[in-house]
Design a protein around this motif. Structure first.
Motif, mmCIF file in Angstrom:
data_model
loop_
_atom_site.group_PDB
_atom_site.id
_atom_site.type_symbol
_atom_site.label_atom_id
_atom_site.label_comp_id
_atom_site.label_asym_id
_atom_site.label_seq_id
_atom_site.Cartn_x
_atom_site.Cartn_y
_atom_site.Cartn_z
ATOM 1 N N VAL A 1 -124.116 23.119 -88.310
ATOM 2 C CA VAL A 1 -123.940 23.439 -86.901
ATOM 3 C C VAL A 1 -122.906 22.487 -86.305
ATOM 4 O O VAL A 1 -123.030 21.269 -86.412
ATOM 5 C CB VAL A 1 -125.280 23.316 -86.130
ATOM 6 C CG1 VAL A 1 -125.104 23.704 -84.674
ATOM 7 C CG2 VAL A 1 -126.354 24.160 -86.801
ATOM 8 N N LYS A 2 -121.874 23.066 -85.683
ATOM 9 C CA LYS A 2 -120.814 22.291 -85.029
ATOM 10 C C LYS A 2 -121.177 22.165 -83.554
ATOM 11 O O LYS A 2 -121.427 23.170 -82.883
ATOM 12 C CB LYS A 2 -119.484 23.017 -85.194
ATOM 13 C CG LYS A 2 -118.277 22.267 -84.703
ATOM 14 C CD LYS A 2 -117.026 23.074 -85.019
ATOM 15 C CE LYS A 2 -115.763 22.371 -84.637
ATOM 16 N NZ LYS A 2 -114.571 23.184 -84.960
ATOM 17 N N VAL A 3 -121.204 20.921 -83.051
ATOM 18 C CA VAL A 3 -121.655 20.644 -81.687
ATOM 19 C C VAL A 3 -120.577 19.871 -80.931
ATOM 20 O O VAL A 3 -119.928 18.990 -81.485
ATOM 21 C CB VAL A 3 -122.965 19.806 -81.711
ATOM 22 C CG1 VAL A 3 -123.468 19.534 -80.302
ATOM 23 C CG2 VAL A 3 -124.029 20.483 -82.543
ATOM 24 N N LEU A 4 -120.402 20.211 -79.661
ATOM 25 C CA LEU A 4 -119.522 19.468 -78.758
ATOM 26 C C LEU A 4 -120.413 18.705 -77.797
ATOM 27 O O LEU A 4 -121.161 19.315 -77.012
ATOM 28 C CB LEU A 4 -118.604 20.420 -77.991
ATOM 29 C CG LEU A 4 -117.715 19.798 -76.917
ATOM 30 C CD1 LEU A 4 -116.713 18.828 -77.530
ATOM 31 C CD2 LEU A 4 -116.998 20.890 -76.122
ATOM 32 N N GLY B 1 -125.555 19.049 -75.758
ATOM 33 C CA GLY B 1 -124.182 19.457 -75.976
ATOM 34 C C GLY B 1 -124.096 20.960 -76.132
ATOM 35 O O GLY B 1 -125.066 21.694 -75.922
ATOM 36 N N LYS B 2 -122.930 21.407 -76.517
ATOM 37 C CA LYS B 2 -122.656 22.837 -76.642
ATOM 38 C C LYS B 2 -122.508 23.193 -78.118
ATOM 39 O O LYS B 2 -121.763 22.537 -78.842
ATOM 40 C CB LYS B 2 -121.363 23.141 -75.890
ATOM 41 C CG LYS B 2 -121.019 24.571 -75.741
ATOM 42 C CD LYS B 2 -119.764 24.691 -74.873
ATOM 43 C CE LYS B 2 -119.540 26.108 -74.441
ATOM 44 N NZ LYS B 2 -118.380 26.226 -73.566
ATOM 45 N N TYR C 1 -121.087 17.365 -86.481
ATOM 46 C CA TYR C 1 -121.786 18.383 -87.256
ATOM 47 C C TYR C 1 -123.216 17.937 -87.519
ATOM 48 O O TYR C 1 -123.486 16.750 -87.678
ATOM 49 C CB TYR C 1 -121.086 18.625 -88.594
ATOM 50 C CG TYR C 1 -119.749 19.291 -88.441
ATOM 51 C CD1 TYR C 1 -119.644 20.670 -88.448
ATOM 52 C CD2 TYR C 1 -118.592 18.538 -88.270
ATOM 53 C CE1 TYR C 1 -118.413 21.295 -88.298
ATOM 54 C CE2 TYR C 1 -117.356 19.148 -88.120
ATOM 55 C CZ TYR C 1 -117.284 20.525 -88.132
ATOM 56 O OH TYR C 1 -116.068 21.131 -87.979
ATOM 57 N N VAL C 2 -124.114 18.916 -87.561
ATOM 58 C CA VAL C 2 -125.516 18.661 -87.866
ATOM 59 C C VAL C 2 -125.908 19.601 -89.001
ATOM 60 O O VAL C 2 -125.615 20.794 -88.951
ATOM 61 C CB VAL C 2 -126.411 18.910 -86.628
ATOM 62 C CG1 VAL C 2 -127.875 18.706 -86.960
ATOM 63 C CG2 VAL C 2 -125.987 18.021 -85.473
ATOM 64 N N SER C 3 -126.558 19.059 -90.024
ATOM 65 C CA SER C 3 -127.048 19.867 -91.142
ATOM 66 C C SER C 3 -128.512 20.199 -90.909
ATOM 67 O O SER C 3 -129.306 19.332 -90.531
ATOM 68 C CB SER C 3 -126.925 19.094 -92.454
ATOM 69 O OG SER C 3 -125.582 18.836 -92.738
ATOM 70 N N VAL C 4 -128.869 21.457 -91.129
ATOM 71 C CA VAL C 4 -130.255 21.904 -90.982
ATOM 72 C C VAL C 4 -130.699 22.465 -92.325
ATOM 73 O O VAL C 4 -130.122 23.415 -92.833
ATOM 74 C CB VAL C 4 -130.384 22.998 -89.897
ATOM 75 C CG1 VAL C 4 -131.823 23.468 -89.788
ATOM 76 C CG2 VAL C 4 -129.870 22.494 -88.561
ATOM 77 N N LEU D 1 -132.781 24.753 -82.739
ATOM 78 C CA LEU D 1 -133.367 23.506 -83.234
ATOM 79 C C LEU D 1 -132.428 22.332 -82.958
ATOM 80 O O LEU D 1 -132.860 21.276 -82.478
ATOM 81 C CB LEU D 1 -133.634 23.651 -84.725
ATOM 82 C CG LEU D 1 -134.594 22.693 -85.386
ATOM 83 C CD1 LEU D 1 -135.963 22.740 -84.721
ATOM 84 C CD2 LEU D 1 -134.720 23.045 -86.856
ATOM 85 N N VAL D 2 -131.147 22.519 -83.239
ATOM 86 C CA VAL D 2 -130.161 21.466 -82.999
ATOM 87 C C VAL D 2 -130.013 21.212 -81.503
ATOM 88 O O VAL D 2 -129.957 20.070 -81.059
ATOM 89 C CB VAL D 2 -128.798 21.840 -83.630
ATOM 90 C CG1 VAL D 2 -127.701 20.885 -83.186
ATOM 91 C CG2 VAL D 2 -128.909 21.861 -85.144
#
Length: 105
Positions: A81-84, A63-64, A92-95, A56-57
């Motif tokens: 979720v940690k994203v590069l 990104g990765k 970071y993205v919260s789901v 979803l993210v």
């Protein structure tokens, strides 16, 4: 002797069965995320696994995906979720697993 051999072989067997994302990275699964996926309270979740949260993210942000952790979001079960990014920025993205909403932190 058999017990010692089993103690040595079991971690290797588990490592081979660990889930990975599309990039081949190992995803972080915890007992809490497994419990959230099965959710015994009868309420249905829009996002029921760390893999689904990562997808979803990934669909929203390019990104990765570096890491997925189970957590609480607005009092509901959810994932962090940690994203590069392609620019080299880590964010970071919260789901929210219950509503399916996504928010960049």
């Amino acid at each position: 002797m058999k017990a010692v051999l089993l103690l040595i072989l079991i971690p290797f067997a588990l490592l081979g069965s660990m889930p990975t994302n599309a990039s081949g990275q190992y995803l972080t699964l915890s007992a809490a995320s497994m419990a959230m996926a099965t959710n015994h309270s009868g309420k249905s979740l829009k996002v029921s696994s760390s893999q689904q949260a990562a997808q979803l993210v990934k669909s929203r942000y390019s990104g990765k995906i570096l890491k997925v952790q189970s957590t609480r979001v607005n009092g509901n079960p959810g994932y962090r979720v940690k994203v590069l990014s392609k620019d080299g920025v880590v964010f970071y993205v919260s789901v929210d697993a219950k509503t399916g909403s996504i928010r960049r932190n």
